[in-house]
Motif scaffolding. Structure first.
Motif, PDB file in Angstrom:
ATOM      1  N   VAL A  68       0.866  -1.173   0.000  1.00 19.74           N
ATOM      2  CA  VAL A  68       0.000   0.000   0.000  1.00 19.74           C
ATOM      3  C   VAL A  68       0.904   1.225   0.000  1.00 19.74           C
ATOM      4  O   VAL A  68       1.971   1.219   0.619  1.00 19.74           O
ATOM      5  CB  VAL A  68      -0.983  -0.002   1.196  1.00 19.74           C
ATOM      6  N   ARG A  69       0.490   2.237  -0.740  1.00 23.62           N
ATOM      7  CA  ARG A  69       1.290   3.469  -0.854  1.00 23.62           C
ATOM      8  C   ARG A  69       0.361   4.655  -0.632  1.00 23.62           C
ATOM      9  O   ARG A  69      -0.691   4.761  -1.281  1.00 23.62           O
ATOM     10  CB  ARG A  69       1.909   3.548  -2.249  1.00 23.62           C
ATOM     11  N   LEU A  70       0.747   5.538   0.270  1.00 23.25           N
ATOM     12  CA  LEU A  70      -0.037   6.729   0.576  1.00 23.25           C
ATOM     13  C   LEU A  70       0.531   7.921  -0.182  1.00 23.25           C
ATOM     14  O   LEU A  70       1.736   8.190  -0.103  1.00 23.25           O
ATOM     15  CB  LEU A  70      -0.010   7.016   2.075  1.00 23.25           C
ATOM     16  N   VAL A  71      -0.324   8.613  -0.908  1.00 29.52           N
ATOM     17  CA  VAL A  71       0.097   9.799  -1.649  1.00 29.52           C
ATOM     18  C   VAL A  71      -0.930  10.910  -1.439  1.00 29.52           C
ATOM     19  O   VAL A  71      -2.134  10.655  -1.370  1.00 29.52           O
ATOM     20  CB  VAL A  71       0.275   9.528  -3.165  1.00 29.52           C
ATOM     21  N   ALA A  72      -0.436  12.124  -1.344  1.00 35.08           N
ATOM     22  CA  ALA A  72      -1.326  13.270  -1.237  1.00 35.08           C
ATOM     23  C   ALA A  72      -1.989  13.494  -2.580  1.00 35.08           C
ATOM     24  O   ALA A  72      -1.331  13.410  -3.620  1.00 35.08           O
ATOM     25  CB  ALA A  72      -0.542  14.501  -0.812  1.00 35.08           C
ATOM     26  N   GLY A  73      -3.278  13.760  -2.575  1.00 37.56           N
ATOM     27  CA  GLY A  73      -3.965  14.034  -3.825  1.00 37.56           C
ATOM     28  C   GLY A  73      -5.466  13.870  -3.721  1.00 37.56           C
ATOM     29  O   GLY A  73      -5.996  13.405  -2.717  1.00 37.56           O
ATOM     30  N   THR A  74      -6.121  14.277  -4.777  1.00 38.99           N
ATOM     31  CA  THR A  74      -7.571  14.135  -4.866  1.00 38.99           C
ATOM     32  C   THR A  74      -7.906  13.522  -6.219  1.00 38.99           C
ATOM     33  O   THR A  74      -7.118  13.662  -7.160  1.00 38.99           O
ATOM     34  CB  THR A  74      -8.272  15.512  -4.727  1.00 38.99           C
ATOM     35  N   PRO A  75      -9.010  12.832  -6.339  1.00 43.86           N
ATOM     36  CA  PRO A  75      -9.969  12.571  -5.273  1.00 43.86           C
ATOM     37  C   PRO A  75      -9.343  11.693  -4.196  1.00 43.86           C
ATOM     38  O   PRO A  75      -8.559  10.793  -4.491  1.00 43.86           O
ATOM     39  CB  PRO A  75     -11.120  11.853  -5.974  1.00 43.86           C
ATOM     40  N   ALA A  76      -9.703  11.985  -2.964  1.00 42.69           N
ATOM     41  CA  ALA A  76      -9.064  11.333  -1.821  1.00 42.69           C
ATOM     42  C   ALA A  76      -9.848  10.121  -1.345  1.00 42.69           C
ATOM     43  O   ALA A  76     -11.075  10.116  -1.343  1.00 42.69           O
ATOM     44  CB  ALA A  76      -8.928  12.327  -0.673  1.00 42.69           C
ATOM     45  N   ASP A  77      -9.091   9.107  -0.926  1.00 38.16           N
ATOM     46  CA  ASP A  77      -9.683   7.945  -0.267  1.00 38.16           C
ATOM     47  C   ASP A  77      -9.991   8.268   1.191  1.00 38.16           C
ATOM     48  O   ASP A  77     -10.936   7.745   1.764  1.00 38.16           O
ATOM     49  CB  ASP A  77      -8.736   6.748  -0.347  1.00 38.16           C
ATOM     50  N   PHE A  78      -9.134   9.117   1.789  1.00 36.34           N
ATOM     51  CA  PHE A  78      -9.419   9.597   3.141  1.00 36.34           C
ATOM     52  C   PHE A  78      -8.974  11.047   3.270  1.00 36.34           C
ATOM     53  O   PHE A  78      -8.078  11.494   2.578  1.00 36.34           O
ATOM     54  CB  PHE A  78      -8.817   8.696   4.226  1.00 36.34           C
ATOM     55  N   VAL A  79      -9.692  11.761   4.122  1.00 35.69           N
ATOM     56  CA  VAL A  79      -9.384  13.172   4.355  1.00 35.69           C
ATOM     57  C   VAL A  79      -8.934  13.359   5.795  1.00 35.69           C
ATOM     58  O   VAL A  79      -9.315  12.582   6.684  1.00 35.69           O
ATOM     59  CB  VAL A  79     -10.581  14.101   4.041  1.00 35.69           C
ATOM     60  N   VAL A  80      -8.125  14.392   5.997  1.00 34.47           N
ATOM     61  CA  VAL A  80      -7.627  14.714   7.332  1.00 34.47           C
ATOM     62  C   VAL A  80      -8.023  16.152   7.642  1.00 34.47           C
ATOM     63  O   VAL A  80      -7.745  17.063   6.859  1.00 34.47           O
ATOM     64  CB  VAL A  80      -6.096  14.543   7.425  1.00 34.47           C
ATOM     65  N   LEU A  81      -8.672  16.325   8.778  1.00 35.18           N
ATOM     66  CA  LEU A  81      -9.158  17.628   9.222  1.00 35.18           C
ATOM     67  C   LEU A  81      -8.516  17.972  10.560  1.00 35.18           C
ATOM     68  O   LEU A  81      -8.025  17.085  11.258  1.00 35.18           O
ATOM     69  CB  LEU A  81     -10.680  17.593   9.385  1.00 35.18           C
TER      70      LEU A  81
END
Length: 190
Positions: A68-81
């Motif tokens: 699994v690889r996490l990358v910043a971008g949209t559309p997002a699978d998860f959001v951080v607030l």
């Protein structure tokens, strides 16, 4: 149910260890290259002062797991607030949900990178463990406030690898995971 969860966690750990012990590094690299890596996009644009910490937490996970690889971008699978409450995560599916970086924990001295890495752990299928040990990322706020370990343990990394290899994660979907010291009494131990 508690015993079933325990057996499941042990089997995931043993499976991960068995895989690691039977594959040479060259074979592991070849399998990783051949296997599909699931890319998860996250949007931390509304994480305020925690935005760079979220990026660092994503890199911690990227350095620790291979499928699994996490990358910043949209559309997002998860959001951080960001907000003024306790950190928490709402997991809607494996790799999907919402994280709130709560300022209440950081104002009490909890380490922001550990918080972000822990909350992303929920998105990656890990439940709270509340062991109280700093070495366990998913122990969350049950570890001392002085704990700055933001790295998942080998067992936690193996569990994420298993989750994204098709095993059913132990995290419950459509549940809000609140990481506050008071929540330890409200959340049943696994």
């Amino acid at each position: 149910m508690l015993f079933a969860r325990f057996l499941r966690a042990v089997s995931v750990l043993l499976l991960g260890l068995a895989f690691l012990s039977t594959v040479t590094p060259a074979q592991a690299d070849a399998r990783t290259d051949a296997a599909a890596v699931r890319v998860l996009r996250y949007d931390a644009s509304r994480a305020a002062e925690f935005r760079s910490v979220v990026d660092q937490a994503a890199q911690v996970w990227n350095a620790g797991v291979t499928n699994v690889r996490l990358v910043a971008g949209t559309p997002a699978d998860f959001v951080v607030l960001a907000d003024n409450n306790w950190p928490r995560a709402s997991v809607t599916g494996l790799g999907r949900g919402t994280i709130w970086m709560g300022r209440q924990a950081t104002s009490q001295g909890y380490y922001p990178l550990r918080i972000a890495t822990h909350e992303i752990g929920h998105i990656l299928g890990l439940p709270d463990r509340r062991t109280g040990r700093c070495t366990d990322l998913m122990s969350g706020s049950s570890a001392p406030v002085s704990c700055t370990n933001a790295n998942p343990s080998s067992a936690e990394r193996a569990e994420v690898e298993a989750n994204f290899a098709g095993f059913a994660p132990l995290v419950e979907f459509d549940k809000l995971y609140v990481d506050s010291p008071d929540a330890a009494a409200l959340v049943p131990a696994p």
